[in-house]
Design a protein around this motif. Sequence first.
Motif, PDB file in Angstrom:
ATOM      1  N   PRO A 163      46.027  31.351  39.583  1.00  6.23           N
ATOM      2  CA  PRO A 163      46.314  32.258  40.738  1.00  6.23           C
ATOM      3  C   PRO A 163      45.249  33.082  41.439  1.00  6.23           C
ATOM      4  O   PRO A 163      44.712  33.724  40.319  1.00  6.23           O
ATOM      5  N   LEU A 164      44.839  33.161  42.505  1.00  6.46           N
ATOM      6  CA  LEU A 164      43.649  33.953  42.944  1.00  6.46           C
ATOM      7  C   LEU A 164      44.059  35.210  43.020  1.00  6.46           C
ATOM      8  O   LEU A 164      45.078  35.768  43.832  1.00  6.46           O
ATOM      9  N   PRO A 165      43.562  36.176  42.254  1.00  6.69           N
ATOM     10  CA  PRO A 165      43.835  37.646  42.425  1.00  6.69           C
ATOM     11  C   PRO A 165      43.251  38.216  43.724  1.00  6.69           C
ATOM     12  O   PRO A 165      42.279  38.164  43.922  1.00  6.69           O
ATOM     13  N   LEU A 166      44.034  39.190  44.261  1.00  4.46           N
ATOM     14  CA  LEU A 166      43.201  39.995  45.406  1.00  4.46           C
ATOM     15  C   LEU A 166      43.774  41.425  45.149  1.00  4.46           C
ATOM     16  O   LEU A 166      45.069  41.568  44.811  1.00  4.46           O
ATOM     17  N   GLU A 167      42.891  42.376  45.161  1.00  3.78           N
ATOM     18  CA  GLU A 167      43.253  43.883  44.961  1.00  3.78           C
ATOM     19  C   GLU A 167      43.368  44.301  46.532  1.00  3.78           C
ATOM     20  O   GLU A 167      42.614  43.875  47.318  1.00  3.78           O
TER      21      GLU A 167
END
Length: 220
Positions: free
Chosen positions: A130-134
């Motif tokens: 899963p692609l992390p976004l801050e």
Amino acid sequence: MDQGDKKRQVAKAAAALIEPGIRLGVGTGSTVNHFIEELGPWRGRIEAVVASSRETERRLRTAGFEVADLADTGDLDLYVDGADEANKHFHLIKGGGGALTREKILAAASRRFVCIIDDSKWVAVLGRFPLPLEVIPMAQSYVSRQMVRSRGLPVLRKGFVTDNGNAIIDVHNLSITNPPDVEARFNQIAGVVTVGIFAQRPADVILVAEDGGVKRLDRR
Ligand code: 5RP
């Protein structure tokens, strides 16, 4: 060889790339923790060490290093960090540990970025992890709706606050066939601080731990 042994081996291989007097950036995560354990002989022989997270800073101090601020050191010679996924173009997904923003800054500010992974992280197409976004906290739902429009499934990382005081949204269900483009597009969404795709500044060297040993891949 189990995953822990592979992480230890690849960390050792990365430590062999250190040279006296360098300015070194240190990433975050369990693979990097093994790298920090290998740094003992370099105490007093490195010009500066910069950390990509509070946790790494704590570990470096415990290992006897003074930790410098990137604002004072200028560019770094070498940055060593792990990844959650890597492909043959040296594009990465990072941020499983939530340190992606400072990691991206250190990677950008380094002459050489050496990524250390075990072979379970090697993929043909990024996005199974899963692609992390801050994201800025007030933008959580807005950014999540934009991810749904991109056919992603956003999940807020519950109870997690980054070192910068922000939230992490993990975006499932993406098949990232053009990482530089997706990185640029998601970076433009209001409220996104950092996208966990490292493609505009890819790794320069990837060290992959396999059953037979550590393989070195160099980007041309
Ligand atoms: C932290 C990261 C890590 O490099 C990534 O999650 C890999 O971690 P590990 O070495 O524990 O498998 O990007 O933000």
